[in-house]
Design an enzyme around this catalytic site. Structure first.
Site, PDB file in Angstrom:
ATOM      1  N   ASN A 134       8.150  18.902  45.514  1.00 52.52           N
ATOM      2  CA  ASN A 134       6.966  18.354  46.181  1.00 52.52           C
ATOM      3  C   ASN A 134       6.152  19.446  46.864  1.00 52.52           C
ATOM      4  OD1 ASN A 134       5.367  16.071  47.133  1.00 52.52           O
ATOM      5  ND2 ASN A 134       6.250  16.451  49.151  1.00 52.52           N
ATOM      6  N   GLY A 136       3.511  21.133  45.498  1.00 59.25           N
ATOM      7  CA  GLY A 136       2.169  21.360  44.969  1.00 59.25           C
ATOM      8  C   GLY A 136       1.087  20.536  45.656  1.00 59.25           C
ATOM      9  N   LYS A 147       0.002  16.742  46.206  1.00 58.59           N
ATOM     10  CA  LYS A 147      -0.296  16.016  44.975  1.00 58.59           C
ATOM     11  C   LYS A 147       0.409  14.664  44.948  1.00 58.59           C
ATOM     12  CE  LYS A 147      -0.512  16.525  39.973  1.00 58.59           C
ATOM     13  NZ  LYS A 147      -0.197  17.348  38.794  1.00 58.59           N
ATOM     14  N   GLN A 210      10.809  24.952  50.790  1.00 60.68           N
ATOM     15  CA  GLN A 210      11.111  26.155  50.032  1.00 60.68           C
ATOM     16  C   GLN A 210      10.581  27.348  50.826  1.00 60.68           C
ATOM     17  OE1 GLN A 210       7.811  24.897  46.874  1.00 60.68           O
ATOM     18  NE2 GLN A 210       8.714  26.828  46.289  1.00 60.68           N
ATOM     19  N   GLY A 239       7.765  29.572  43.654  1.00 64.44           N
ATOM     20  CA  GLY A 239       8.236  28.852  42.478  1.00 64.44           C
ATOM     21  C   GLY A 239       9.482  28.039  42.795  1.00 64.44           C
ATOM     22  N   HIS A 240       9.798  27.080  41.925  1.00 65.29           N
ATOM     23  CA  HIS A 240      10.921  26.192  42.230  1.00 65.29           C
ATOM     24  C   HIS A 240      12.289  26.824  41.994  1.00 65.29           C
ATOM     25  CE1 HIS A 240      10.174  25.618  37.992  1.00 65.29           C
ATOM     26  NE2 HIS A 240       9.160  24.807  38.184  1.00 65.29           N
ATOM     27  N   ASN A 268      10.031  17.140  38.723  1.00 65.00           N
ATOM     28  CA  ASN A 268       8.717  17.290  39.340  1.00 65.00           C
ATOM     29  C   ASN A 268       8.243  15.930  39.852  1.00 65.00           C
ATOM     30  OD1 ASN A 268       8.775  19.949  38.477  1.00 65.00           O
ATOM     31  ND2 ASN A 268       7.578  19.549  36.636  1.00 65.00           N
ATOM     32  N   ASP A 270       5.391  14.757  39.975  1.00 63.86           N
ATOM     33  CA  ASP A 270       4.306  14.176  39.173  1.00 63.86           C
ATOM     34  C   ASP A 270       4.750  13.759  37.775  1.00 63.86           C
ATOM     35  OD1 ASP A 270       4.572  16.612  37.899  1.00 63.86           O
ATOM     36  OD2 ASP A 270       2.506  17.268  38.217  1.00 63.86           O
ATOM     37  N   LYS A 409      -0.993  15.803  35.093  1.00 61.09           N
ATOM     38  CA  LYS A 409      -1.528  17.104  35.473  1.00 61.09           C
ATOM     39  C   LYS A 409      -3.051  17.102  35.551  1.00 61.09           C
ATOM     40  CE  LYS A 409       2.596  19.072  35.241  1.00 61.09           C
ATOM     41  NZ  LYS A 409       3.301  19.480  36.481  1.00 61.09           N
TER      42      LYS A 409
END
Length: 521
Positions: A134, A136, A147, A210, A239-240, A268, A270, A409
């Site tokens: 989560n 982004g 998002k 993160q 990055g994840h 993800n 989304d 996306k």
């Protein structure tokens, strides 16, 4: 103070023997001692970076905040030092060693045993936690904030749908699967406020952040932030691939294990197709696989997606960023690389704990070069969570149906999700049974539809697309209510023109161009 002292010692060039063996970072000394770089440009860059990071840590008042920041900068220095080492050695992937995955490395979903024991399934669910990535923002779709807060179906957001899914899973199986959100510093505050509306729900929602890493000036190889308090765009979420260490550093990893959790389903936020699948969960439990990556068949729309390969007899994730330029077209080939990573991952929590404790994670570094608003070239060093597959025992890919990969996306994706192509039940989207074939239409909406606000204003209601194969719309186009689209439909409004598709219109294998306006009387 042990963690702070250990990172200070490390950044001042101390060897691992000098670190406090009882500190949280004692086993984390995999950054280079700089001996590898001595007398080289990269050696000077590493030394300068070490000193800058040390200065930033020293600016923070002693206490938990400083300890946490010290751990982050310690991890960042590991990544930076490894990046320099690979640059110095000219490390590249050996293309001749890349082979298609072995038969035992990819299992077809249709060949998995369907769970026959409800009791066994419930037992496995009681050991599961669900984690959504989560971090982004919704900026690419013209939205402000996370998002996950974008409305995607029937007035519900990504997060609303996820909460519904997990709630229903828990209530029907009488289990307590927690929902975990990995936020970034960009989404944490907004997400914390948003999830308060679920406080009365019968669902445990946990969050952690993160890491926050400094961007690196491409020319000087020094950190872009002026200091810890610099809260501008000079920091980035790396990055994840940062998930495992951040989960551990937050204390959540130990909490989950203490609560009897053994499995973590990662996806993800989304991806609306990423729901808990008990067939995959049961396979993980029975096969003792520590890591399962869901892959699906590649189409021309997925040519840039990461793929699983066999490399020196080991299953690995290959991302397009790792591919030498001369092999890019080969990588995009559907014939050689037939599957791609959905980023739906099932991972053993105990294995994560073991690998973090052993400082074993060494995922491939993705160099992401950005240009700031001021024109400065900066480097972001990132890793992908799927690349960790090489570190886990009995790791495999499972080739799942395309329905497990339903990302949003763009507004073209949103067009599909909001249509009658899908039905919604307990937060789960399913293909409408009236769709005669299982494929999804190819939809390309132009720049007038790029932002969610603009997109929404151009449809009185979602068109009916059960029989649609392909839709392309460019220019100033609006749709009335109950429009039906079938076959291949192309609508082009040239510059200065406008096309209004009237309510109730049926477009069946049609090309519409020019100027068309229907005026209400």
């Amino acid at each position: 103070m042990a963690a702070t002292n250990s990172i200070h010692a490390k950044m001042m060039g101390a060897s691992s023997e000098n670190l406090d063996s009882g500190s949280a970072l004692a086993n984390h000394d995999r950054s280079f001692s700089l001996l590898d770089f001595k007398g080289t440009t990269f050696g000077l860059a590493a030394k300068s970076m070490r000193n800058e990071l040390h200065n930033m840590v020293s600016q923070v008042t002693e206490g938990p905040e400083r300890d946490h920041f010290a751990k982050e900068m310690d991890s960042f220095f590991d990544l930076f030092a490894r990046y320099l080492s690979e640059k110095a050695k000219g490390t590249k992937i050996n293309w001749s060693k890349i082979k298609s995955p072995k038969e035992e490395q990819i299992v077809a979903y249709k060949n998995l045993k369907v769970p026959t024991s409800d009791a066994a399934t419930v037992t496995n669910l009681s050991k599961l936690a669900v984690l959504k990535l989560n971090g982004g923002l919704g900026t690419t779709m013209g939205c402000v904030g996370p998002k996950s807060a974008i409305e995607v179906r029937d007035g519900m957001t990504f997060l609303d749908l996820t909460v519904r899914q997990v709630e229903y899973l828990n209530s029907t199986n009488k289990v307590n699967v927690p929902l975990i959100l990995m936020n970034s510093f960009n989404t944490d505050v907004d997400t914390t406020n948003i999830i308060q509306k679920y406080s009365s729900h019968a669902l445990q929602i946990l969050t952690f952040n993160q890491s926050r890493y400094p961007r690196v000036n491409k020319e000087s190889l020094l950190p872009s932030p002026s200091g810890y308090a610099d809260n501008g765009a000079n920091w980035y979420p790396p990055g994840h691939g940062d998930l495992f260490e951040s989960l551990h550093n937050s204390g959540l990893l130990d909490k989950l294990i203490a609560d009897g959790k053994e499995y973590l389903f990662i996806s993800n936020v989304d991806n609306l197709g990423a729901t808990v699948d008990t067939t995959i969960l049961d396979h993980m439990a029975s096969s003792n696989s520590e890591f399962i990556m869901e892959v699906t068949d590649k189409t021309k729309a997925d040519i840039k997606g990461g793929t699983l390969i066999d490399y020196d007899g080991q299953v690995r994730l290959l991302e397009i960023a790792q591919v030498p330029s001369e092999y890019t077209e080969e990588f995009k080939s559907i014939k050689k690389f037939k599957i791609f990573n959905t980023n739906n991952l099932w991972v053993s929590l105990k294995a994560i704990k073991r690998l973090v404790t052993e400082s074993a994670f060494n995922m491939e570094i993705i160099e992401n070069i950005k240009t700031t608003e001021g024109g400065e070239k900066v480097i972001q060093l990132e890793t992908a969570v799927g690349a960790a597959i090489k570190h886990f025992q009995n790791a495999i890919g499972i080739n799942v149906p395309r329905s497990r990969f339903l990302p949003v996306k763009s507004t073209s994706d949103l067009f599909l999700i909001t249509s009658d192509l899908y039905s919604l039940n307990h937060g789960v989207l399913s293909m409408n049974t009236k769709r005669l074939f299982g494929t999804v239409p190819l939809v390309k909406l132009g720049d007038h539809f790029k932002k969610v606000g603009h997109y929404s204003s151009r449809f009185k209601s979602p068109p009916h697309i059960l029989e649609l194969d392909h839709l392309t719309v460019t220019g100033d186009v609006t749709f009335g209510s109950d429009v039906v689209l079938r076959g291949t439909v192309i609508i082009v409004a040239n510059h200065g023109s406008r096309i209004d598709i009237p309510s109730g219109a049926i477009l069946d294998d049609k090309v519409v161009s020019g100027n068309l306006r229907i005026l209400d009387h």
